[in-house]
Design a protein around this motif. Structure first.
Motif, short mmCIF file in Angstrom:
data_model
loop_
_atom_site.label_atom_id
_atom_site.label_comp_id
_atom_site.label_asym_id
_atom_site.label_seq_id
_atom_site.Cartn_x
_atom_site.Cartn_y
_atom_site.Cartn_z
N HIS A 168 22.50 67.91 62.87
CA HIS A 168 23.15 68.50 61.51
C HIS A 168 24.55 69.10 61.86
O HIS A 168 25.72 68.70 61.39
CB HIS A 168 22.50 69.36 60.83
CG HIS A 168 23.06 70.05 59.67
ND1 HIS A 168 23.49 71.32 59.66
CD2 HIS A 168 23.59 69.46 58.36
CE1 HIS A 168 24.10 71.83 58.50
NE2 HIS A 168 24.33 70.49 57.74
N TRP A 198 15.85 67.42 59.78
CA TRP A 198 16.59 66.66 60.95
C TRP A 198 15.66 66.70 62.55
O TRP A 198 14.59 67.47 62.44
CB TRP A 198 17.87 67.59 61.21
CG TRP A 198 18.90 67.81 60.16
CD1 TRP A 198 18.91 68.70 59.38
CD2 TRP A 198 19.79 66.94 59.89
NE1 TRP A 198 19.89 68.49 58.58
CE2 TRP A 198 20.50 67.20 58.60
CE3 TRP A 198 20.30 65.65 60.50
CZ2 TRP A 198 21.70 66.60 58.28
CZ3 TRP A 198 21.47 64.95 60.03
CH2 TRP A 198 21.96 65.55 59.03
N PHE A 245 18.86 62.27 61.01
CA PHE A 245 18.42 62.67 59.49
C PHE A 245 17.13 62.18 59.20
O PHE A 245 16.63 61.02 59.70
CB PHE A 245 19.49 61.94 58.67
CG PHE A 245 18.81 62.26 57.17
CD1 PHE A 245 19.27 63.31 56.42
CD2 PHE A 245 18.22 61.05 56.44
CE1 PHE A 245 18.69 63.44 54.97
CE2 PHE A 245 17.70 61.10 55.20
CZ PHE A 245 17.92 62.39 54.40
N GLU A 263 16.25 72.35 57.55
CA GLU A 263 17.62 73.10 56.97
C GLU A 263 17.38 73.44 55.62
O GLU A 263 16.74 72.89 55.01
CB GLU A 263 18.88 71.83 57.03
CG GLU A 263 19.87 72.41 56.50
CD GLU A 263 21.09 71.46 56.02
OE1 GLU A 263 22.23 71.70 55.35
OE2 GLU A 263 21.04 70.34 56.58
#
Length: 99
Positions: free
Chosen positions: A62, A56, A35, A4
């Motif tokens: 997420h 992730w 995570f 991300e």
């Protein structure tokens, strides 16, 4: 593995407060299923702009997991008032090179 990515533009004069809030918010994201890691880096020469990188196991961890959690509501309360504008989130797949 999914990365991300977001550029966080912080309101003028709020960098120190943002960093303190991020320190409080980190455990909220770190305990989420899927995570793996988080990095927040200030831009060299611009103390009000940061690079956010979160790893992730998959996008859904997420987008569907963290975003649907109570912890995300706390994350928002701690951090979102600092952003101007709100950051755009992008996702990247597995890397083709790893050094």
């Amino acid at each position: 593995m999914i990365l991300e990515h977001a550029i966080l533009q912080i309101r003028p004069g709020q960098s120190a407060s943002f960093e303190a809030a991020m320190e409080k918010a980190r455990p909220l994201i770190a305990r989420q299923p899927g995570f793996q890691s988080i990095e927040v880096r200030p831009e060299s020469g611009n103390p009000e702009r940061y690079l956010l990188l979160v790893t992730w196991d998959r996008i859904e961890s997420h987008r569907d997991g963290f975003h649907g959690s109570e912890d995300y509501q706390r994350w928002r309360a701690l951090l979102h008032a600092f952003y101007d504008p709100m950051p755009e989130i992008t996702y990247y797949g597995p890397g083709i090179f790893h050094d």
